[in-house]
Design a protein around this motif. Structure first.
Motif, PDB file in Angstrom:
ATOM      1  N   SER A 101      28.581  49.850  40.203  1.00 30.27           N
ATOM      2  CA  SER A 101      29.597  49.418  41.159  1.00 30.27           C
ATOM      3  C   SER A 101      29.122  48.233  41.997  1.00 30.27           C
ATOM      4  N   LEU A 102      27.831  47.991  41.992  1.00 31.62           N
ATOM      5  CA  LEU A 102      27.266  46.847  42.723  1.00 31.62           C
ATOM      6  C   LEU A 102      26.996  45.668  41.811  1.00 31.62           C
ATOM      7  N   THR A 103      27.526  45.710  40.588  1.00 32.21           N
ATOM      8  CA  THR A 103      27.259  44.658  39.612  1.00 32.21           C
ATOM      9  C   THR A 103      28.556  44.135  39.012  1.00 32.21           C
ATOM     10  N   LYS A 104      28.420  43.018  38.314  1.00 37.13           N
ATOM     11  CA  LYS A 104      29.504  42.500  37.461  1.00 37.13           C
ATOM     12  C   LYS A 104      29.084  42.798  36.032  1.00 37.13           C
ATOM     13  N   TYR A 105      29.854  43.651  35.361  1.00 38.36           N
ATOM     14  CA  TYR A 105      29.423  44.180  34.059  1.00 38.36           C
ATOM     15  C   TYR A 105      30.624  44.310  33.153  1.00 38.36           C
ATOM     16  N   ASN A 106      30.492  43.766  31.931  1.00 38.69           N
ATOM     17  CA  ASN A 106      31.588  43.832  30.955  1.00 38.69           C
ATOM     18  C   ASN A 106      31.129  44.371  29.608  1.00 38.69           C
ATOM     19  N   VAL A 107      29.992  45.059  29.556  1.00 41.01           N
ATOM     20  CA  VAL A 107      29.408  45.675  28.369  1.00 41.01           C
ATOM     21  C   VAL A 107      28.753  44.642  27.449  1.00 41.01           C
ATOM     22  N   LEU A 141      28.190  44.046  47.404  1.00 40.53           N
ATOM     23  CA  LEU A 141      29.415  44.768  47.764  1.00 40.53           C
ATOM     24  C   LEU A 141      30.675  43.995  47.413  1.00 40.53           C
ATOM     25  N   ASP A 142      30.576  43.017  46.514  1.00 36.23           N
ATOM     26  CA  ASP A 142      31.751  42.197  46.175  1.00 36.23           C
ATOM     27  C   ASP A 142      32.879  43.029  45.575  1.00 36.23           C
ATOM     28  N   ASN A 143      32.529  44.011  44.745  1.00 34.64           N
ATOM     29  CA  ASN A 143      33.569  44.850  44.136  1.00 34.64           C
ATOM     30  C   ASN A 143      34.327  45.655  45.195  1.00 34.64           C
ATOM     31  N   TYR A 144      33.619  46.115  46.207  1.00 27.95           N
ATOM     32  CA  TYR A 144      34.274  46.887  47.272  1.00 27.95           C
ATOM     33  C   TYR A 144      35.128  45.983  48.158  1.00 27.95           C
ATOM     34  N   GLU A 145      34.697  44.742  48.367  1.00 23.89           N
ATOM     35  CA  GLU A 145      35.527  43.793  49.105  1.00 23.89           C
ATOM     36  C   GLU A 145      36.790  43.457  48.324  1.00 23.89           C
ATOM     37  N   ARG A 146      36.645  43.323  47.022  1.00 27.04           N
ATOM     38  CA  ARG A 146      37.819  43.065  46.178  1.00 27.04           C
ATOM     39  C   ARG A 146      38.782  44.245  46.217  1.00 27.04           C
ATOM     40  N   LEU A 147      38.224  45.435  46.260  1.00 24.37           N
ATOM     41  CA  LEU A 147      39.041  46.650  46.283  1.00 24.37           C
ATOM     42  C   LEU A 147      39.932  46.702  47.516  1.00 24.37           C
ATOM     43  N   LEU A 148      39.407  46.262  48.661  1.00 23.14           N
ATOM     44  CA  LEU A 148      40.182  46.325  49.899  1.00 23.14           C
ATOM     45  C   LEU A 148      41.435  45.463  49.834  1.00 23.14           C
ATOM     46  N   GLY A 149      41.378  44.351  49.074  1.00 21.28           N
ATOM     47  CA  GLY A 149      42.531  43.468  48.968  1.00 21.28           C
ATOM     48  C   GLY A 149      43.336  43.635  47.697  1.00 21.28           C
ATOM     49  N   GLY A 165      32.149  47.090  36.160  1.00 22.44           N
ATOM     50  CA  GLY A 165      31.596  47.137  37.507  1.00 22.44           C
ATOM     51  C   GLY A 165      32.653  47.477  38.541  1.00 22.44           C
ATOM     52  N   TYR A 166      33.819  46.850  38.429  1.00 23.41           N
ATOM     53  CA  TYR A 166      34.900  47.128  39.366  1.00 23.41           C
ATOM     54  C   TYR A 166      35.430  48.541  39.175  1.00 23.41           C
ATOM     55  N   ALA A 167      35.530  48.994  37.918  1.00 22.25           N
ATOM     56  CA  ALA A 167      35.968  50.362  37.644  1.00 22.25           C
ATOM     57  C   ALA A 167      34.986  51.375  38.232  1.00 22.25           C
ATOM     58  N   ILE A 184      45.652  56.663  39.957  1.00 23.06           N
ATOM     59  CA  ILE A 184      44.342  56.069  40.174  1.00 23.06           C
ATOM     60  C   ILE A 184      43.436  56.212  38.947  1.00 23.06           C
ATOM     61  N   TYR A 185      43.495  57.355  38.255  1.00 19.85           N
ATOM     62  CA  TYR A 185      42.665  57.537  37.066  1.00 19.85           C
ATOM     63  C   TYR A 185      43.072  56.570  35.963  1.00 19.85           C
ATOM     64  N   PHE A 186      44.374  56.367  35.798  1.00 13.15           N
ATOM     65  CA  PHE A 186      44.839  55.442  34.774  1.00 13.15           C
ATOM     66  C   PHE A 186      44.453  54.010  35.142  1.00 13.15           C
ATOM     67  N   TYR A 187      44.468  53.680  36.421  1.00  9.25           N
ATOM     68  CA  TYR A 187      44.076  52.334  36.852  1.00  9.25           C
ATOM     69  C   TYR A 187      42.591  52.099  36.588  1.00  9.25           C
ATOM     70  N   ILE A 188      41.748  53.122  36.842  1.00 10.28           N
ATOM     71  CA  ILE A 188      40.322  52.998  36.540  1.00 10.28           C
ATOM     72  C   ILE A 188      40.112  52.794  35.041  1.00 10.28           C
ATOM     73  N   TYR A 189      40.813  53.579  34.236  1.00  4.66           N
ATOM     74  CA  TYR A 189      40.713  53.440  32.779  1.00  4.66           C
ATOM     75  C   TYR A 189      41.150  52.042  32.333  1.00  4.66           C
ATOM     76  N   ASP A 190      42.232  51.537  32.915  1.00  5.42           N
ATOM     77  CA  ASP A 190      42.730  50.220  32.537  1.00  5.42           C
ATOM     78  C   ASP A 190      41.718  49.129  32.879  1.00  5.42           C
ATOM     79  N   GLN A 191      41.105  49.215  34.039  1.00  4.69           N
ATOM     80  CA  GLN A 191      40.114  48.219  34.432  1.00  4.69           C
ATOM     81  C   GLN A 191      38.875  48.271  33.537  1.00  4.69           C
TER      82      GLN A 191
END
Length: 315
Positions: A60-66, A75-83, A281-283, A266-273
């Motif tokens: 969650s603290l990284t940018k990761y796409n496998v 904390l960029d992912n958490y800042e993105r989450l707020l908006g 990372g964002y998921a 929310i679960y479907f949104y996590i799966y989609d991301q």
């Protein structure tokens, strides 16, 4: 300190072994056996729950796409989450689903449990009540999806035959209540059996005392049955709320999050991301926030319901 107040330790001759009290020897003997039984579950918990959870917090603290190694971004992912308005919409849709599902499931399950307790305690009846829960959730969702289809569904055919307009059950207005109703139908038997087990723990003498005092059935239910069911109901509510927040498969095989994000929980949104957009990372950040949210809700439920206390204690 005098010699009368000091108890002399027993002398041991060479070659003798000190005697261990039987209770202590028994405790030492049980520990290896207990550890042996706990070991498989502990290993499974560590491998399949603890380690993925710790790694998820790190991701969650990284940018990761496998396809590329994780890159630490803080904390960029958490800042993105707020908006992220889609995240807040998913949280709102999930909250709406939880309120409908918990409300209907709790009332219907309580009614079923009381009927089982008062009318019959047959194992066959209990098996029939539990049967929907034993069917895979995907199968249940598909069957109801076909039955509630706007054009070919048997339910809409019956509605039209009765002289009413067909209902778009999976349209924007009816989608979440319909999905909540499907999952209520599947889980109400299991929840009813949990409550039924709690009803069996209440001593009959309590009801006899209420009858002697002239209490009606309705007053007995509210003043006697519900308070004595508090620990069981606390467990049922915690499990139901956590399970409701985890709704996914019913949405995935029926609406796919639509129409226009009306059922994007929310679960479907996590799966989609994670698996459609490869934003792992964002998921992971979304999952971490959901974990904290569910832990807080469960803690509040346990505290407010005083789940550790029982009115039967000491009776």
């Amino acid at each position: 300190m005098t010699s009368d107040t000091v108890r002399a330790a027993p002398r041991l001759t060479p070659g003798t072994v000190p005697k261990i009290p039987p209770s202590r020897r028994r405790r030492l003997g049980d520990l290896p056996v207990a550890a042996l039984f706990i070991l498989p579950a502990a290993v499974g918990f560590a491998v399949f729950y603890l380690w993925p959870a710790v790694r998820g917090v790190y991701l969650s603290l990284t940018k990761y796409n496998v396809l590329t190694p994780p890159r630490f971004i803080g904390l960029d992912n958490y800042e993105r989450l707020l908006g992220d308005h889609l995240f807040w919409n998913a949280l709102k849709v999930t909250g709406e689903y939880v309120l409908i599902n918990i409300g209907t499931q709790t009332v219907i399950s309580m009614l079923l449990a009381v009927l089982l307790y008062r009318l019959t305690k047959s194992m066959l009846v209990r098996g029939i009540v539990l049967l929907p829960y034993l069917v895979a959730n995907v199968v249940v969702a598909l069957v109801w999806f076909w039955m509630l289809d706007f054009q070919l569904g048997v339910v809409n055919n019956v509605i039209e035959w009765l002289g009413f307009d067909r209902v778009a059950f999976f349209g924007s207005d009816w989608a979440i209540p319909t999905i909540a109703g499907i999952n209520t139908w599947r889980h109400m038997g299991y929840t009813a059996l949990l409550i039924f087990a709690g009803l069996q723990m209440i001593p009959p003498s309590v009801y006899e005392a209420a009858a002697i005092d002239g209490a009606s059935e309705w007053r007995t239910f509210w003043r006697v049955t519900l308070p004595l069911l508090r620990p069981v109901m606390a467990l049922v509510m915690v499990l139901s709320v956590i399970g409701s927040f985890q709704v996914f498969d019913t949405v995935a095989v029926t609406t796919g999050g639509g129409p226009i994000n009306a059922t994007r929980v929310i679960y479907f949104y996590i799966y989609d991301q994670a698996f459609n957009r490869f934003n792992f990372g964002y998921a992971a950040a979304l999952s971490s926030v959901l974990f904290v949210l569910l832990a807080g809700i469960a803690y509040l439920q346990m505290r407010l319901s005083r789940a550790a206390e029982s009115d039967l204690r000491g009776s």
